[in-house]
Design a protein around this motif. Structure first.
Motif, mmCIF file in Angstrom:
data_model
loop_
_atom_site.group_PDB
_atom_site.id
_atom_site.type_symbol
_atom_site.label_atom_id
_atom_site.label_comp_id
_atom_site.label_asym_id
_atom_site.label_seq_id
_atom_site.Cartn_x
_atom_site.Cartn_y
_atom_site.Cartn_z
ATOM 1 N N THR A 75 19.411 59.192 -89.527
ATOM 2 C CA THR A 75 19.076 58.448 -90.741
ATOM 3 C C THR A 75 17.672 57.863 -90.639
ATOM 4 O O THR A 75 16.884 57.932 -91.590
ATOM 5 C CB THR A 75 20.114 57.338 -90.998
ATOM 6 O OG1 THR A 75 21.396 57.947 -91.159
ATOM 7 C CG2 THR A 75 19.784 56.532 -92.242
ATOM 8 N N ALA A 76 17.338 57.297 -89.480
ATOM 9 C CA ALA A 76 15.996 56.738 -89.274
ATOM 10 C C ALA A 76 14.933 57.837 -89.364
ATOM 11 O O ALA A 76 13.864 57.632 -89.953
ATOM 12 C CB ALA A 76 15.924 56.026 -87.928
ATOM 13 N N GLU A 77 15.217 58.998 -88.802
ATOM 14 C CA GLU A 77 14.267 60.119 -88.880
ATOM 15 C C GLU A 77 14.043 60.543 -90.332
ATOM 16 O O GLU A 77 12.920 60.852 -90.725
ATOM 17 C CB GLU A 77 14.773 61.298 -88.036
ATOM 18 C CG GLU A 77 14.712 61.033 -86.548
ATOM 19 C CD GLU A 77 15.449 62.058 -85.702
ATOM 20 O OE1 GLU A 77 15.109 62.175 -84.517
ATOM 21 O OE2 GLU A 77 16.370 62.747 -86.210
ATOM 22 N N ARG A 78 15.109 60.522 -91.127
ATOM 23 C CA ARG A 78 14.957 60.847 -92.558
ATOM 24 C C ARG A 78 14.106 59.790 -93.257
ATOM 25 O O ARG A 78 13.290 60.111 -94.125
ATOM 26 C CB ARG A 78 16.325 60.974 -93.235
ATOM 27 C CG ARG A 78 17.002 62.305 -93.006
ATOM 28 C CD ARG A 78 18.183 62.534 -93.943
ATOM 29 N NE ARG A 78 19.237 61.544 -93.801
ATOM 30 C CZ ARG A 78 20.218 61.593 -92.907
ATOM 31 N NH1 ARG A 78 20.266 62.590 -92.054
ATOM 32 N NH2 ARG A 78 21.136 60.664 -92.869
ATOM 33 N N ARG A 79 14.282 58.524 -92.886
ATOM 34 C CA ARG A 79 13.472 57.463 -93.492
ATOM 35 C C ARG A 79 11.997 57.630 -93.132
ATOM 36 O O ARG A 79 11.128 57.367 -93.962
ATOM 37 C CB ARG A 79 13.992 56.077 -93.069
ATOM 38 C CG ARG A 79 15.324 55.733 -93.716
ATOM 39 C CD ARG A 79 15.698 54.260 -93.611
ATOM 40 N NE ARG A 79 15.485 53.664 -92.307
ATOM 41 C CZ ARG A 79 16.395 53.601 -91.333
ATOM 42 N NH1 ARG A 79 17.603 54.092 -91.532
ATOM 43 N NH2 ARG A 79 16.112 53.022 -90.184
ATOM 44 N N GLY A 86 10.752 51.455 -91.857
ATOM 45 C CA GLY A 86 10.058 50.189 -91.683
ATOM 46 C C GLY A 86 10.179 49.250 -92.869
ATOM 47 O O GLY A 86 9.627 48.155 -92.858
ATOM 48 N N THR A 87 10.917 49.686 -93.904
ATOM 49 C CA THR A 87 11.151 48.852 -95.080
ATOM 50 C C THR A 87 12.618 48.446 -95.089
ATOM 51 O O THR A 87 13.508 49.296 -94.962
ATOM 52 C CB THR A 87 10.810 49.625 -96.372
ATOM 53 O OG1 THR A 87 9.451 50.044 -96.308
ATOM 54 C CG2 THR A 87 11.033 48.761 -97.602
ATOM 55 N N CYS A 88 12.875 47.158 -95.230
ATOM 56 C CA CYS A 88 14.244 46.642 -95.238
ATOM 57 C C CYS A 88 15.019 47.228 -96.424
ATOM 58 O O CYS A 88 14.542 47.208 -97.562
ATOM 59 C CB CYS A 88 14.221 45.111 -95.320
ATOM 60 S SG CYS A 88 15.863 44.354 -95.376
ATOM 61 N N GLU A 89 16.202 47.736 -96.147
ATOM 62 C CA GLU A 89 17.040 48.319 -97.197
ATOM 63 C C GLU A 89 17.628 47.262 -98.125
ATOM 64 O O GLU A 89 18.059 47.588 -99.215
ATOM 65 C CB GLU A 89 18.170 49.142 -96.571
ATOM 66 C CG GLU A 89 17.695 50.398 -95.897
ATOM 67 C CD GLU A 89 18.837 51.227 -95.326
ATOM 68 O OE1 GLU A 89 19.995 50.758 -95.303
ATOM 69 O OE2 GLU A 89 18.558 52.352 -94.894
ATOM 70 N N ARG A 90 17.654 46.004 -97.704
ATOM 71 C CA ARG A 90 18.237 44.953 -98.534
ATOM 72 C C ARG A 90 17.206 44.277 -99.424
ATOM 73 O O ARG A 90 17.404 44.145 -100.619
ATOM 74 C CB ARG A 90 18.898 43.895 -97.663
ATOM 75 C CG ARG A 90 20.198 44.353 -97.077
ATOM 76 C CD ARG A 90 20.769 43.220 -96.282
ATOM 77 N NE ARG A 90 22.133 42.977 -96.715
ATOM 78 C CZ ARG A 90 22.905 42.078 -96.167
ATOM 79 N NH1 ARG A 90 22.443 41.306 -95.205
ATOM 80 N NH2 ARG A 90 24.137 41.937 -96.576
ATOM 81 N N ALA A 106 16.652 50.289 -86.786
ATOM 82 C CA ALA A 106 16.880 49.127 -87.653
ATOM 83 C C ALA A 106 16.645 49.489 -89.116
ATOM 84 O O ALA A 106 15.657 50.124 -89.456
ATOM 85 C CB ALA A 106 15.967 47.973 -87.243
ATOM 86 N N ARG A 107 17.574 49.054 -89.964
ATOM 87 C CA ARG A 107 17.472 49.333 -91.394
ATOM 88 C C ARG A 107 17.179 48.075 -92.202
ATOM 89 O O ARG A 107 16.916 48.152 -93.391
ATOM 90 C CB ARG A 107 18.775 49.955 -91.889
ATOM 91 C CG ARG A 107 19.031 51.286 -91.235
ATOM 92 C CD ARG A 107 20.373 51.876 -91.480
ATOM 93 N NE ARG A 107 21.149 51.321 -92.553
ATOM 94 C CZ ARG A 107 22.338 51.725 -92.894
ATOM 95 N NH1 ARG A 107 22.908 52.701 -92.225
ATOM 96 N NH2 ARG A 107 22.995 51.179 -93.897
ATOM 97 N N THR A 108 17.268 46.924 -91.535
ATOM 98 C CA THR A 108 17.031 45.661 -92.221
ATOM 99 C C THR A 108 16.087 44.784 -91.417
ATOM 100 O O THR A 108 15.987 44.916 -90.203
ATOM 101 C CB THR A 108 18.346 44.885 -92.434
ATOM 102 O OG1 THR A 108 18.958 44.662 -91.164
ATOM 103 C CG2 THR A 108 19.298 45.631 -93.353
#
Length: 115
Positions: A75-79, A86-90, A106-108
């Motif tokens: 998922t991080a590789e796709r981001r 590097g952008t918070c999903e929330r 990290a997603r948040t």
């Protein structure tokens, strides 16, 4: 993927480590299953049976965790590829570089992770 070369490198290293850990755990799990199959251990009545069952369960849980971590890495590789790494999903704010260095998947941001 060029916008975050450090992230690409960290994620690749984390992928390698996780795949190696998963391979080792899978080998351990197979050895435990083979050992219990070769013995007459009855999980309910043999004193060693409960230990074998516990070990099998524990290694199985670690395998699940490693697989889940591989999914987080993907998922991080796709981001990284789609430019949202590097952008918070929330909240949409930038995730601190130190947080991404410590936890590349990290997603948040730290503030949102605390909530």
């Amino acid at each position: 993927m060029d916008s975050h070369p450090d992230a690409v490198r960290r994620l690749a290293a984390e992928r390698r480590e996780t795949e190696q850990r998963l391979a080792a755990l899978t080998g351990d799990f197979t050895a435990i299953v083979d050992a219990s199959a070769d013995s007459n251990a009855d999980d309910e009545h043999d004193p060693e049976g409960s230990t074998i069952a516990f070990e099998r369960s524990q290694v199985g849980a670690l395998i699940v965790q490693a697989r889940e971590h591989l999914a987080e890495i993907e998922t991080a590789e796709r981001r990284v590829s789609d430019g949202t790494y590097g952008t918070c999903e929330r909240c949409g704010k930038a995730i601190a570089p130190g947080r991404l260095e410590a936890r590349p998947v990290a997603r948040t941001c730290i503030d949102c992770a605390r909530r």
